[in-house]
Design an enzyme around this catalytic site. Structure first.
Site, short mmCIF file in Angstrom:
data_model
loop_
_atom_site.label_atom_id
_atom_site.label_comp_id
_atom_site.label_asym_id
_atom_site.label_seq_id
_atom_site.Cartn_x
_atom_site.Cartn_y
_atom_site.Cartn_z
N ASP B 138 0.66 1.73 -3.63
CA ASP B 138 1.45 2.96 -3.66
C ASP B 138 2.42 3.07 -2.48
O ASP B 138 3.34 3.87 -2.51
CB ASP B 138 0.53 4.18 -3.65
CG ASP B 138 -0.25 4.32 -4.94
OD1 ASP B 138 0.16 3.72 -5.94
OD2 ASP B 138 -1.30 4.98 -4.93
N GLN B 297 0.15 -4.13 -13.53
CA GLN B 297 1.03 -4.11 -12.36
C GLN B 297 0.31 -4.36 -11.05
O GLN B 297 0.92 -4.71 -10.06
CB GLN B 297 1.79 -2.79 -12.30
CG GLN B 297 0.92 -1.56 -12.10
CD GLN B 297 1.58 -0.28 -12.57
OE1 GLN B 297 2.67 0.04 -12.14
NE2 GLN B 297 0.91 0.44 -13.45
#
EC number: 2.7.1.90
Lengths: 406, 406
Positions: B138, B297
């Site tokens: 993130d 991902q």
């Protein structure tokens, strides 16, 4: 070899190597002196009927090589499935533009188009050589050992499951990946090539070649989860019940009945989500995750089999050679001649057109939820060189001090 | 340098390079003579409280290198977020096993755990050096230029959108890809690095840093679709309305209201499907496809940034050096020193723990649906070498014969 222009077009779903076949046609055709110009149809057969042509004779060899290495259909594609009238339109345009050689890269729908156009030309006594060049990630063309595009998509699926298995081992639970292939399970089965250790996932594989029962599925997941403390599942988007009803339709209608409404659940993630909900609700397992590989599996940039690239190039090149030196129309087919080696044949269009190959029985285990070593031997060489490999730490456990017994 | 054992653990979501950091710790720690043994905790902090340790002193250097190149957490991970009591349990076990050096690889939750354990040790006057090693796809750790794991995930997203854009150009319509990142939009924004030509997608990018309005979204899609005849969209899973309500919750409750029932739409594909339904129903566009990148991902095997690998290794190595030669606990942070070069600093645990970085304003355009060149300059070097590149055929159009005017 009659003089004339060459036309090449791409149809159906893009693949990682379909541009190799296009480049193979163009580069080979430009070597022949009877070829006046090489055209590409923009967006497949719809580009033909609209006379949307690119002059590929003006394209540099270097850029063609660069485009060959780029996934997806550089000429654009179409989902149009021409009927007789549409094919007559195609023929009219080919004639107007003095096309002598027509190459269409696509699946079994495309081969049927080539077949009809070929017949139209013969009926009109117009000299047109028509060659179909195989392409489909579904690997469902009959008469082919495999089809260009499939190996690269299979490599994506295998690599995706390698990673998903490692992820699921780190944060345990149930993981379900939904893979493309409505009628043929080859691509879903490729998930098995991601396994290295005996307890690696995918632990369960569901193919459209076998009837899917939700109850059996839940029992399988329960058994696997109890055995390994986790479960990785590969499911084809085409799984169906004994009547042939897709499971997604079956599960959706249940949701509708439950809600007494008209809930629309259309969209690509629905099957994975619905199967995950079944597992959560019926088995009480908390961490259940579903991914739908969607378009990533056919277009991901940077995951390609070098064997697939080479063969896709060769089917394009061979198509031109068959057209120039041969005396009949047909479809180029890949035949396996060694472990690993292939050769090509020109087979009749009728033998490919409109037919669908599914996984041979010898490739599926009796349980119906795994593949055989025959399948692994079949697929492994197609995946090409440099496949990643997963390593583990060895389990040298340290004795407990505070709770020595546990 | 006091004698003692080294303990390393991995927490939170796996990444493509978290094992590089683990290998960095183990290989560097094994060089120090005051280190008695090097342990790895199995499944993060839950492995610590259960005394599930692997003796990594017995692991070969070669296998550690192979594991370093394997994605996901080789030691296993956990979602446990320890409170004070849990941290006291951790400390008890560390003391029992004579651990002198504790390294925890993870995000801001993990750094908070390290902070509490560090305080417990100080309070008990027990000599324990505690170092947090950054990791998160993130990219939301404060005080870091970026975090290990993010560059490889960003590379996956960029490559995925390169391919999705090519696919969408071949078979036109609307394509929407949903990307991870609940609070920070860095990973979603990475989609922009897949663009090469001015008309390439993603044409629209929706980040959690900006308020999402369904009406504005539909207007954006309509404008783009009219301009290019197609539209590629990247949306963060964390998009929310002005009240902070996630869009998925908003759209789901609409479905529920429509059906007057209690439809459960949980599952990862839901947001993409719901947004696609909005486009189909409200804009009347037929071909609308949505993919949710999900676990691919962060775990896809075979898509990694070499810069990310190198830095992930270095933060592990540096952590050991700070522990052995330094005099304080802390979190290793990446600082950018050139284009492109980095150095590392040990920053206070309190400065990282529990805080969340979001995308800086200078990285987002005024429209709110694209990234700036500053962001492209920021991200490009992180993606590493050998990024695939997309090529196009040049548009040398052929004049029409049957319909010359059209």
């Amino acid at each position: 070899m009659p003089r004339g222009k060459v036309l090449v077009a791409q149809g159906g779903g893009p693949t990682a190597v379909i541009n190799q076949s296009m480049a193979g046609v163009v580069l080979e055709a430009r070597k022949f002196r009877n070829v006046e110009l090489v055209y590409g149809a923009y967006h497949g057969v719809s580009g033909i009927v609209n006379e949307e042509f690119l002059d590929l004779t003006q394209e540099t060899s270097h850029n063609l090589e660069m485009v060959a290495n780029t996934p997806s259909s550089a000429l654009g594609s179409t989902r149009d499935k021409p009927d007789l009238k549409y094919c007559q339109e195609i023929f009219k345009v080919l004639k107007a533009h003095d096309i002598g050689y027509f190459f269409y890269i696509g699946g079994n729908d495309s081969s049927d188009t080539v077949r009809i156009v070929s017949e139209e030309a013969r009926r009109a006594d117009y000299p047109l050589r028509c060659i179909h060049i195989p392409k489909t990630i579904d690997n469902d063309l009959v008469g082919n050992d495999h089809t260009p595009g499939f190996p690269s998509a299979a490599r994506f699926v295998a690599q995706a499951f390698m990673g998903a298995n490692l992820d699921n081992a780190a944060l345990t639970g149930v993981y379900l990946g939904v893979v493309m292939g409505r009628h043929a399970g080859f691509l879903t089965a490729a998930a098995a090539l991601g396994k290295k250790f005996p307890d690696d996932g995918p632990h369960l594989i569901y193919l459209p070649e076998r009837t899917f029962s939700v109850d059996k599925f839940l029992a399988d997941v329960k058994t696997t989860y109890e055995k390994y403390g986790r479960c990785v599942i590969a499911a084809s988007e085409g799984i169906h019940d004994s009547k042939g009803t897709p499971i997604i339709t079956q599960l959706m209608s249940q949701v509708e009945r439950d809600a007494h409404g008209n809930v629309q659940l259309s969209g690509t993630g629905a099957l994975a989500d619905l199967l995950c909900d079944e597992i959560k609700n019926k088995l009480g397992i908390k961490r259940v995750r579903g991914d739908t590989f969607g378009y990533l599996q056919r277009s991901f940039m940077g995951c390609v089999s070098d064997v697939d690239q080479r063969e896709a190039r060769e089917v394009g090149e061979k198509a031109v050679q068959y057209a120039m030196w041969g005396d009949r129309d047909g479809s180029v087919a890949i035949k396996r001649t060694g472990f690993y080696s292939v050769d090509y044949q020109l087979v009749p269009l009728e033998s490919v057109a409109g037919k669908t190959r599914v996984m041979e029985n010898e490739f599926i285990t009796d349980s119906g939820t795994d593949v055989t070593d025959a399948f692994r031997m079949y697929l492994r060489p197609l995946l090409g060189s440099g496949l990643p490999d997963a390593y583990r730490l060895r389990l040298n456990k340290v004795a407990k001090i505070l709770n020595p017994g546990k």
